[in-house]
Write a protein that holds these residues in place. Structure first.
Motif, mmCIF file in Angstrom:
data_model
loop_
_atom_site.group_PDB
_atom_site.id
_atom_site.type_symbol
_atom_site.label_atom_id
_atom_site.label_comp_id
_atom_site.label_asym_id
_atom_site.label_seq_id
_atom_site.Cartn_x
_atom_site.Cartn_y
_atom_site.Cartn_z
ATOM 1 N N ARG A 109 0.859 -1.187 0.000
ATOM 2 C CA ARG A 109 0.000 0.000 0.000
ATOM 3 C C ARG A 109 0.893 1.233 0.000
ATOM 4 N NH1 ARG A 109 -0.112 -2.210 5.106
ATOM 5 N NH2 ARG A 109 0.627 -0.854 6.800
ATOM 6 N N ALA A 110 0.301 2.362 -0.266
ATOM 7 C CA ALA A 110 1.062 3.608 -0.289
ATOM 8 C C ALA A 110 1.543 3.948 1.136
ATOM 9 C CB ALA A 110 0.191 4.727 -0.843
ATOM 10 N N PRO A 111 2.732 4.537 1.249
ATOM 11 C CA PRO A 111 3.707 4.799 0.190
ATOM 12 C C PRO A 111 4.450 3.521 -0.209
ATOM 13 C CG PRO A 111 4.593 5.513 2.289
ATOM 14 C CD PRO A 111 3.194 5.038 2.568
ATOM 15 N N HIS A 112 4.446 3.220 -1.485
ATOM 16 C CA HIS A 112 4.970 1.939 -1.957
ATOM 17 C C HIS A 112 6.473 1.794 -1.758
ATOM 18 C CE1 HIS A 112 1.116 2.340 -4.262
ATOM 19 N NE2 HIS A 112 0.989 1.141 -3.734
ATOM 20 N N VAL A 113 7.178 2.926 -1.651
ATOM 21 C CA VAL A 113 8.623 2.836 -1.435
ATOM 22 C C VAL A 113 8.910 2.156 -0.094
ATOM 23 C CG1 VAL A 113 8.808 5.137 -0.363
ATOM 24 C CG2 VAL A 113 10.795 4.125 -1.487
ATOM 25 N N ARG A 114 8.027 2.366 0.874
ATOM 26 C CA ARG A 114 8.194 1.719 2.168
ATOM 27 C C ARG A 114 8.062 0.198 2.040
ATOM 28 N NH1 ARG A 114 3.956 3.439 6.686
ATOM 29 N NH2 ARG A 114 2.571 2.494 5.140
ATOM 30 N N TRP A 115 7.066 -0.237 1.282
ATOM 31 C CA TRP A 115 6.872 -1.673 1.070
ATOM 32 C C TRP A 115 8.068 -2.280 0.334
ATOM 33 C CZ3 TRP A 115 6.437 -4.388 -3.574
ATOM 34 C CH2 TRP A 115 6.084 -5.738 -3.454
ATOM 35 N N VAL A 116 8.606 -1.560 -0.642
ATOM 36 C CA VAL A 116 9.776 -2.040 -1.387
ATOM 37 C C VAL A 116 10.958 -2.233 -0.446
ATOM 38 C CG1 VAL A 116 11.479 -1.437 -3.152
ATOM 39 C CG2 VAL A 116 9.044 -1.055 -3.587
ATOM 40 N N GLN A 444 9.354 18.146 28.673
ATOM 41 C CA GLN A 444 9.829 17.040 29.492
ATOM 42 C C GLN A 444 8.675 16.175 30.009
ATOM 43 O OE1 GLN A 444 13.329 16.970 29.632
ATOM 44 N NE2 GLN A 444 12.898 18.637 28.231
ATOM 45 N N ARG A 445 7.483 16.779 30.104
ATOM 46 C CA ARG A 445 6.323 16.013 30.566
ATOM 47 C C ARG A 445 5.900 14.980 29.527
ATOM 48 N NH1 ARG A 445 3.330 18.666 34.726
ATOM 49 N NH2 ARG A 445 4.030 20.799 35.122
ATOM 50 N N HIS A 446 6.040 15.339 28.246
ATOM 51 C CA HIS A 446 5.586 14.463 27.167
ATOM 52 C C HIS A 446 6.699 14.306 26.143
ATOM 53 C CE1 HIS A 446 1.652 15.051 28.921
ATOM 54 N NE2 HIS A 446 1.805 16.352 28.812
ATOM 55 N N PRO A 447 7.795 13.629 26.489
ATOM 56 C CA PRO A 447 8.920 13.487 25.560
ATOM 57 C C PRO A 447 8.565 12.572 24.416
ATOM 58 C CG PRO A 447 9.246 12.067 27.441
ATOM 59 C CD PRO A 447 7.996 12.866 27.730
ATOM 60 N N VAL A 448 9.280 12.751 23.301
ATOM 61 C CA VAL A 448 9.143 11.827 22.184
ATOM 62 C C VAL A 448 9.977 10.604 22.510
ATOM 63 C CG1 VAL A 448 9.501 11.475 19.734
ATOM 64 C CG2 VAL A 448 8.794 13.723 20.572
ATOM 65 N N LEU A 449 9.331 9.521 22.900
ATOM 66 C CA LEU A 449 10.057 8.327 23.311
ATOM 67 C C LEU A 449 10.725 7.674 22.121
ATOM 68 C CD1 LEU A 449 7.439 6.846 25.777
ATOM 69 C CD2 LEU A 449 9.421 8.241 26.316
ATOM 70 N N THR A 450 11.880 7.107 22.358
ATOM 71 C CA THR A 450 12.629 6.467 21.288
ATOM 72 C C THR A 450 11.845 5.311 20.693
ATOM 73 O OG1 THR A 450 14.685 7.027 22.395
ATOM 74 C CG2 THR A 450 14.778 5.318 20.715
ATOM 75 N N ASP A 451 11.761 5.245 19.369
ATOM 76 C CA ASP A 451 11.077 4.147 18.698
ATOM 77 C C ASP A 451 12.034 2.968 18.580
ATOM 78 O OD1 ASP A 451 8.595 5.395 18.167
ATOM 79 O OD2 ASP A 451 9.588 6.596 16.623
ATOM 80 N N VAL A 452 11.712 1.896 19.271
ATOM 81 C CA VAL A 452 12.563 0.707 19.253
ATOM 82 C C VAL A 452 11.976 -0.274 18.256
ATOM 83 C CG1 VAL A 452 13.558 -1.115 20.634
ATOM 84 C CG2 VAL A 452 13.118 1.108 21.668
ATOM 85 N N ALA A 453 12.616 -0.447 17.150
ATOM 86 C CA ALA A 453 12.117 -1.362 16.129
ATOM 87 C C ALA A 453 12.683 -2.748 16.380
ATOM 88 C CB ALA A 453 12.530 -0.872 14.745
ATOM 89 N N LEU A 454 11.823 -3.680 16.710
ATOM 90 C CA LEU A 454 12.265 -5.006 17.132
ATOM 91 C C LEU A 454 12.281 -5.938 15.948
ATOM 92 C CD1 LEU A 454 10.202 -5.055 20.422
ATOM 93 C CD2 LEU A 454 12.504 -4.221 20.034
ATOM 94 N N ARG A 455 13.371 -5.928 15.200
ATOM 95 C CA ARG A 455 13.400 -6.614 13.927
ATOM 96 C C ARG A 455 13.794 -8.092 13.966
ATOM 97 N NH1 ARG A 455 11.064 -5.723 9.420
ATOM 98 N NH2 ARG A 455 12.858 -6.372 8.238
ATOM 99 N N PRO A 456 14.396 -8.648 15.030
ATOM 100 C CA PRO A 456 14.692 -10.073 14.946
ATOM 101 C C PRO A 456 13.441 -10.911 14.719
ATOM 102 C CG PRO A 456 15.916 -9.093 16.749
ATOM 103 C CD PRO A 456 14.969 -8.040 16.233
ATOM 104 N N ALA A 457 12.291 -10.432 15.164
ATOM 105 C CA ALA A 457 11.048 -11.132 14.907
ATOM 106 C C ALA A 457 10.227 -10.371 13.894
ATOM 107 C CB ALA A 457 10.263 -11.287 16.203
ATOM 108 N N ALA A 458 10.862 -9.508 13.137
ATOM 109 C CA ALA A 458 10.284 -8.744 12.054
ATOM 110 C C ALA A 458 9.531 -7.527 12.585
ATOM 111 C CB ALA A 458 9.356 -9.571 11.193
ATOM 112 N N ALA A 459 9.923 -6.374 12.123
ATOM 113 C CA ALA A 459 9.225 -5.148 12.500
ATOM 114 C C ALA A 459 9.093 -4.272 11.278
ATOM 115 C CB ALA A 459 9.994 -4.406 13.591
ATOM 116 N N SER A 460 8.196 -3.324 11.343
ATOM 117 C CA SER A 460 8.029 -2.405 10.218
ATOM 118 C C SER A 460 8.193 -0.989 10.701
ATOM 119 C CB SER A 460 6.642 -2.578 9.601
ATOM 120 O OG SER A 460 5.639 -2.509 10.572
ATOM 121 N N PHE A 461 8.683 -0.136 9.833
ATOM 122 C CA PHE A 461 8.958 1.246 10.191
ATOM 123 C C PHE A 461 7.885 2.115 9.566
ATOM 124 C CE2 PHE A 461 12.775 -1.217 9.775
ATOM 125 C CZ PHE A 461 13.328 -1.069 11.030
ATOM 126 N N ALA A 462 6.888 2.480 10.358
ATOM 127 C CA ALA A 462 5.742 3.208 9.820
ATOM 128 C C ALA A 462 6.102 4.651 9.550
ATOM 129 C CB ALA A 462 4.600 3.134 10.820
#
Length: 462
Positions: A109-116, A444-462
């Motif tokens: 699905r779009a964006p198709h570059v992500r799927w590629v 500091q009350r609402h920080p952007v938490l680090t996105d941990v992509a857990l790829r050994p069991a497959a993850a996707s980067f949205a």
């Protein structure tokens, strides 16, 4: 009038540049995948497994991708890597590439570059895992040899996934490659030993049971999927606790800032600097979070000082300075009464200790001082020097950095100052002066938490 316009133009240009980089990266991955297929075919590899069995494994991979477990706002965990590794060990690299690629058809699905990018990463990881396994399985497939082959294939797939995932994160501008790789290390350590014996056992059974071995594959895979879902629920509970801790710490700091308007924002800036230094010297994500929280509340003991001392417009007398130095011990007493803040309380008590033993309140020496206390000591001193006070102007950042360097080995820890200097040397003016948007207390009350992509069991980067 022109400033907002140019700001929008700059953002649009950066977005376009990011998309262009991702497109080029996708093209590179496609070319690499095609080159791997050609190399495999010319060296004698082909589709080895029965088509209906490959179809069954691919269907499971497709199901696993559709039933992912959301870990963060842009990362997912699935067990789709299990049929890929099984195919790599039992059938060969091309079979693994086919199973991995089919498993991602549902994400077309779009964006198709992500799927590629996802599909190419999965195919490359599966193909290289198959090559690794084939290099080990040159003779009779004894169980011990199968275990080694599966482990090597799993590490190969996870390593390929990790580095390509880190490159994707960096190109998207959604995080640093170094942080991503750091987050992958504990996940690989936990998951590879988990499914290596399972796949080895199924691969060993395949030679005697064949069809039934493929069917037996599903039960433990479903169990693994359930395990990941439980992990996600525990992680969510941990994130909620982290938010509560941050909100509580920010409320304490707000109370201090309301009393002393000249130090408003100081604690938030020290928290950011401390977290970044902790990351730079290689502390764990949990220790980085601890540095951030301790940085927020490091001066909370000042609320217990006599009225008028914080607000005094001029320099302190010797007696007033002695009273002021009690704030770190007062801060410890305040925080020690908060459940879960015992370690933070100790850090706060020691954040004015010096490596030469001439600090306060306990005159600790070098290794006796907690590392995070050393970090906050440096961050605190730098922000204090570069912030204005009623009795003096803010010090230029280059002078403050020089003073930090001059106090190495006496007041400050060498490793901490070196790490902070490396950060400052590559930072912009807003960071150097503590004026960047994320230095605000509300951030500091609402920080952007680090996105941990857990790829050994497959993850996707949205």
């Amino acid at each position: 009038m022109l400033s907002p316009f140019w700001g929008r133009c700059k953002r649009a240009w950066l977005d376009l540049l990011r998309i262009e980089r991702l497109s080029l990266f996708a093209a590179f991955l496609v070319a690499a995948t095609f080159a791997l297929v050609v190399t495999l075919v010319t060296t004698g590899f082909g589709v080895e497994g029965p088509l209906w069995q490959l179809g069954l494994l691919a269907a499971f991979a497709l199901w696993a991708e559709r039933n992912h477990v959301r870990i963060t706002s842009n990362a997912e965990m699935t067990v789709s890597v299990l049929p890929v590794l099984f195919s790599a060990v039992v059938f060969g690299p091309i079979d693994a590439m086919i199973v991995g690629a089919i498993g991602l058809l549902g994400d077309f699905r779009a964006p198709h570059v992500r799927w590629v990018i996802w599909t190419s990463m999965r195919a490359l990881g599966g193909g290289l895992a198959g090559v690794t396994a084939a290099a080990i399985l040159t003779g009779e497939a004894r169980f011990g040899v199968l275990v080694v082959a599966v482990a090597a294939a799993a590490v190969t797939e996870a390593t390929c996934d990790a580095f390509l995932g880190a490159a994707t994160v960096a190109l998207r501008g959604s995080g640093s490659a170094r942080s991503f790789l750091g987050s992958m290390r504990p996940i690989m350590t936990a998951t590879v030993p988990l499914y290596t014996p399972l796949i080895a056992l199924l691969a060993y059974a395949y030679h005697g049971l064949e069809v039934w071995s493929v069917l037996f594959f599903f039960a433990p895979a479903f169990a693994a999927q359930r395990f990941y879902r439980l992990y996600q629920e525990e992680r969510e509970a941990s994130r909620q606790l982290e938010k509560a801790n941050l909100s509580f710490a920010a409320a304490l700091v707000a109370a201090l800032d309301a009393r002393d308007r000249y130090t408003a924002g100081h604690s938030a800036a020290v928290a950011v600097y401390a977290r970044d230094i902790a990351e730079r010297i290689g502390l764990s994500p949990a220790e980085q979070q601890l540095a951030h929280l301790a940085g927020l509340v490091h001066d909370i003991g000042k609320v217990g000082l006599p009225p008028g001392l914080l607000e005094k417009p001029g320099s302190l007398t010797l007696e007033e300075r002695r009273i002021m130095e009690e704030h770190s011990a007062i801060g410890e007493r305040i925080l020690a009464n908060v459940e879960g803040y015992a370690e933070i309380a100790k850090i706060v008590r020691n954040h004015h200790e010096r490596v030469d033993g001439n600090g306060y309140p306990d005159r600790l020496v070098d290794e006796e001082i907690p590392m995070i206390s050393k970090i906050i000591c440096v961050a605190d001193a730098y922000n204090a020097m570069t912030s204005g006070r009623p009795y003096r102007d803010a010090m230029p950042t280059r002078v403050a950095r020089m003073r930090l360097a001059q106090a190495v080995g006496s007041q400050f820890d060498t490793t901490v100052v070196a790490a902070f200097e490396a950060i400052l040397a590559t930072s912009g003016d807003q960071y150097l002066s503590g004026l960047r948007a994320d230095f605000a207390l509300e951030a500091q009350r609402h920080p952007v938490l680090t996105d941990v992509a857990l790829r050994p069991a497959a993850a996707s980067f949205a």
